[in-house]
Design an enzyme around this catalytic site. Sequence first.
Site, PDB file in Angstrom:
ATOM      1  N   SER A  10      37.717  38.475  88.730  1.00 57.83           N
ATOM      2  CA  SER A  10      37.970  38.131  90.137  1.00 57.83           C
ATOM      3  C   SER A  10      38.766  39.233  90.815  1.00 57.83           C
ATOM      4  O   SER A  10      39.416  40.046  90.159  1.00 57.83           O
ATOM      5  CB  SER A  10      38.767  36.829  90.186  1.00 57.83           C
ATOM      6  OG  SER A  10      39.152  36.533  91.512  1.00 57.83           O
ATOM      7  N   SER A  11      38.702  39.239  92.132  1.00 55.39           N
ATOM      8  CA  SER A  11      39.568  40.138  92.915  1.00 55.39           C
ATOM      9  C   SER A  11      40.650  39.367  93.637  1.00 55.39           C
ATOM     10  O   SER A  11      41.465  39.950  94.357  1.00 55.39           O
ATOM     11  CB  SER A  11      38.735  40.885  93.960  1.00 55.39           C
ATOM     12  OG  SER A  11      37.767  41.682  93.340  1.00 55.39           O
ATOM     13  N   ASP A  45      30.097  36.822  89.674  1.00 53.81           N
ATOM     14  CA  ASP A  45      31.249  37.717  89.489  1.00 53.81           C
ATOM     15  C   ASP A  45      31.299  38.329  88.088  1.00 53.81           C
ATOM     16  O   ASP A  45      32.134  39.186  87.803  1.00 53.81           O
ATOM     17  CB  ASP A  45      32.563  36.992  89.809  1.00 53.81           C
ATOM     18  CG  ASP A  45      32.910  37.079  91.297  1.00 53.81           C
ATOM     19  OD1 ASP A  45      32.282  37.878  92.008  1.00 53.81           O
ATOM     20  OD2 ASP A  45      33.808  36.351  91.750  1.00 53.81           O
ATOM     21  N   THR A  96      35.797  32.659 100.679  1.00 50.75           N
ATOM     22  CA  THR A  96      36.984  32.327  99.881  1.00 50.75           C
ATOM     23  C   THR A  96      38.064  31.947 100.885  1.00 50.75           C
ATOM     24  O   THR A  96      37.879  32.133 102.087  1.00 50.75           O
ATOM     25  CB  THR A  96      37.409  33.537  98.999  1.00 50.75           C
ATOM     26  OG1 THR A  96      36.404  33.780  98.044  1.00 50.75           O
ATOM     27  CG2 THR A  96      38.753  33.391  98.316  1.00 50.75           C
ATOM     28  N   THR A 110      38.173  29.356  95.973  1.00 46.53           N
ATOM     29  CA  THR A 110      36.834  29.811  96.378  1.00 46.53           C
ATOM     30  C   THR A 110      35.691  29.036  95.740  1.00 46.53           C
ATOM     31  O   THR A 110      35.872  28.413  94.693  1.00 46.53           O
ATOM     32  CB  THR A 110      36.676  31.318  96.005  1.00 46.53           C
ATOM     33  OG1 THR A 110      35.483  31.837  96.604  1.00 46.53           O
ATOM     34  CG2 THR A 110      36.593  31.532  94.506  1.00 46.53           C
ATOM     35  N   ARG A 133      40.254  28.981  87.569  1.00 46.71           N
ATOM     36  CA  ARG A 133      38.991  29.574  87.993  1.00 46.71           C
ATOM     37  C   ARG A 133      37.847  28.969  87.172  1.00 46.71           C
ATOM     38  O   ARG A 133      38.061  28.423  86.088  1.00 46.71           O
ATOM     39  CB  ARG A 133      39.069  31.082  87.765  1.00 46.71           C
ATOM     40  CG  ARG A 133      37.875  31.871  88.285  1.00 46.71           C
ATOM     41  CD  ARG A 133      38.301  33.302  88.423  1.00 46.71           C
ATOM     42  NE  ARG A 133      37.212  34.266  88.581  1.00 46.71           N
ATOM     43  CZ  ARG A 133      36.566  34.491  89.722  1.00 46.71           C
ATOM     44  NH1 ARG A 133      36.845  33.791  90.794  1.00 46.71           N
ATOM     45  NH2 ARG A 133      35.623  35.423  89.799  1.00 46.71           N
ATOM     46  N   ASN A 178      32.995  31.148  95.945  1.00 44.32           N
ATOM     47  CA  ASN A 178      32.411  32.483  95.954  1.00 44.32           C
ATOM     48  C   ASN A 178      31.684  32.774  97.265  1.00 44.32           C
ATOM     49  O   ASN A 178      32.331  32.981  98.259  1.00 44.32           O
ATOM     50  CB  ASN A 178      31.533  32.738  94.727  1.00 44.32           C
ATOM     51  CG  ASN A 178      31.368  34.232  94.468  1.00 44.32           C
ATOM     52  OD1 ASN A 178      32.142  35.046  94.988  1.00 44.32           O
ATOM     53  ND2 ASN A 178      30.393  34.621  93.679  1.00 44.32           N
ATOM     54  N   GLY A 209      37.957  37.747 100.784  1.00 43.84           N
ATOM     55  CA  GLY A 209      37.283  39.021 101.105  1.00 43.84           C
ATOM     56  C   GLY A 209      36.638  39.717  99.921  1.00 43.84           C
ATOM     57  O   GLY A 209      36.439  40.929  99.959  1.00 43.84           O
ATOM     58  N   GLY A 210      36.320  38.989  98.839  1.00 48.40           N
ATOM     59  CA  GLY A 210      35.623  39.609  97.693  1.00 48.40           C
ATOM     60  C   GLY A 210      36.413  40.787  97.151  1.00 48.40           C
ATOM     61  O   GLY A 210      37.650  40.748  97.098  1.00 48.40           O
TER      62      GLY A 210
HETATM   63  N1  GLY Z   1      34.651  35.276  94.117  1.00 44.20           N
HETATM   64  C1  GLY Z   1      35.517  36.251  94.629  1.00 44.20           C
HETATM   65  C2  GLY Z   1      36.577  36.648  93.669  1.00 44.20           C
HETATM   66  O1  GLY Z   1      36.903  35.878  92.781  1.00 44.20           O
HETATM   67  O2  GLY Z   1      37.089  37.718  93.772  1.00 44.20           O
END
Ligand code: GLY
Length: 558
Positions: free
Chosen positions: A439-440, A410, A368, A386, A92, A388, A461-462
């Site tokens: 992150s999610s 984020d 993403t 992603t 990431r 983002n 999907g964030g």
């Molecule tokens: N940018 C979305 C995530 O990392 O959850």
Amino acid sequence: MKNILLSVVLLCGLLTCSSFEQKRQFIVTSQGKVTSQIALKIKELGGNIIDSFVAASFAISVERPFSTGIGGGGFLMYFDKKMNKVYSYDFRERAPLAADRDMYLDQKGNYIKDSSRKGVLSVAVPGLVAGLYDIHKKHGKLPWKLLLKPAIELAESGFPVYPDLAKVLEKRKKLILSQGSMNKVFSKKSQVLQLGDSVIQKDLAKTLREIAIKGRNGFYDSWVTRQIVKTVKKAKGILSKKDFSSYQMKTRNAVEGKFLNFNVFSMPPPSSGGIHIIQMLKLAENLLKNNKKTSVSNKDYEKIIAIMQRAYKDRADYLGDADFVKVPVKKLVSDAYLSQIVQLIKNQKSYINKDHIKNPKIQENEETTHFNIVDDSEGMISSTQTINGWWGSGVMAEGTGVILNNEMDDFSVKAGVPNMFGAIGGLQNAIAPQKTPLSSMSPTLIFDQDNKMHMSLGAPGGTRIITCVWQTVLKSLWYKQSLKDAVNGPRIHQQWSPDKVEFEKSLDSSVQKYLLAKGYPLKERVSPCKVQAVKLSAKKMIGVSDSRGEGHVLRLSY
Ligand code: GLY
């Protein structure tokens, strides 16, 4: 190179693929038609699933440039069957060395609108190329160069604009037409490209060629690096060459948990996904009525909402980059802690309203991308990647074709200020140099009671990713729905703050009425997650791509 002998190739329906064949099975589910074809082609050339993963990652960067790319980052959960080992890789983006906790605040301490979301200041140090390079070095079989070839060809010869791309080009046309480098690629005669127009990315092909030749250095120590730093510096950003030379991928320990007789492995911090998926599965096992019915009862829906709410409260209170702050991972998934939450939920008379944030405006659609590659003789790949938001920061580095992420958003830019997904973070997720934003993204792998591979899944999907992946697992393993129904059925979402319960129109109207009568703040919204999943059993392997999106499932029997 020795080609493997392929006896059967089944090109499946767009969104689902299954077979009862007794041969070896390979399945890829991705959001890109060409990407899935490339993953499969690499298999045909004698590659292993890591080779397919590397080639697919570069390909999806070219094919879905508004959602992911080499200017971004991601996570990989990988099960190597031969070694009987789960690997968890974090490539990431990280905060630049010159980043500062208050960098998005004005002199009065107020958040400067959009400063973490748009433009060069929103860019974190990209990690995708470093991750792919190191992972390939450790686990790959085919030459690196060969794995970039299909992506280079795709960027050079182009592909027609597909519906998702046409939609995001239209939505962001002001940005695209006003940004010199992006305009050059994504417009024609002063209009953004339309459905069916050809997308040619010559500069990106040049960059990918540099990476093919020089490996990691092609991105982190080359003319590409200099161009990125120059573009960012020109607009008063803070990325430096040192940020690139010091970037490191990190190997993490997956979060593990038991649900029914299954073992679940998911992404640990800096993702919040793994912890909360396991928390929520364990809470569900203790709180949901029974697992004999395929439908979800009204009472279960209430419990599901309460479970989500408690998990997202923990997310805001405890989660951040565990290399910088203490995250009590073991405690959060422990039976002792979760039994306290079970009691709290059991004693809870109704929905807990939060008064601090009613309805923050969600600024962007959640983009993403996610893909799975499974070979029943080799193992499983679950990877979410992603930049983002749609088109990331909205900045393309001059002459490189690289769209830079806006992952800095984020972080919790200021306690109490929601990010573009409406999520509130605490000090645990405050900005610091080289720290990774929370992150999610939740790439997840599941094994059955005999430790046999059972499922590989994930989604874009964030912040919704976590509840989407969780509900898919729940519907498949608890409610015993078919994988297709588990992926495509209606979803709900609650994330503690803001104070609303999102639901999809297809949710049974009697459930909607019940929840409304009970005072739940319902808000209709199509789930932004496009879940990709593969499920294995003794005789059958099935791949499903969410019908909400443009998915491409391909299978090979050999
Ligand atoms: N940018 C979305 C995530 O990392 O959850």
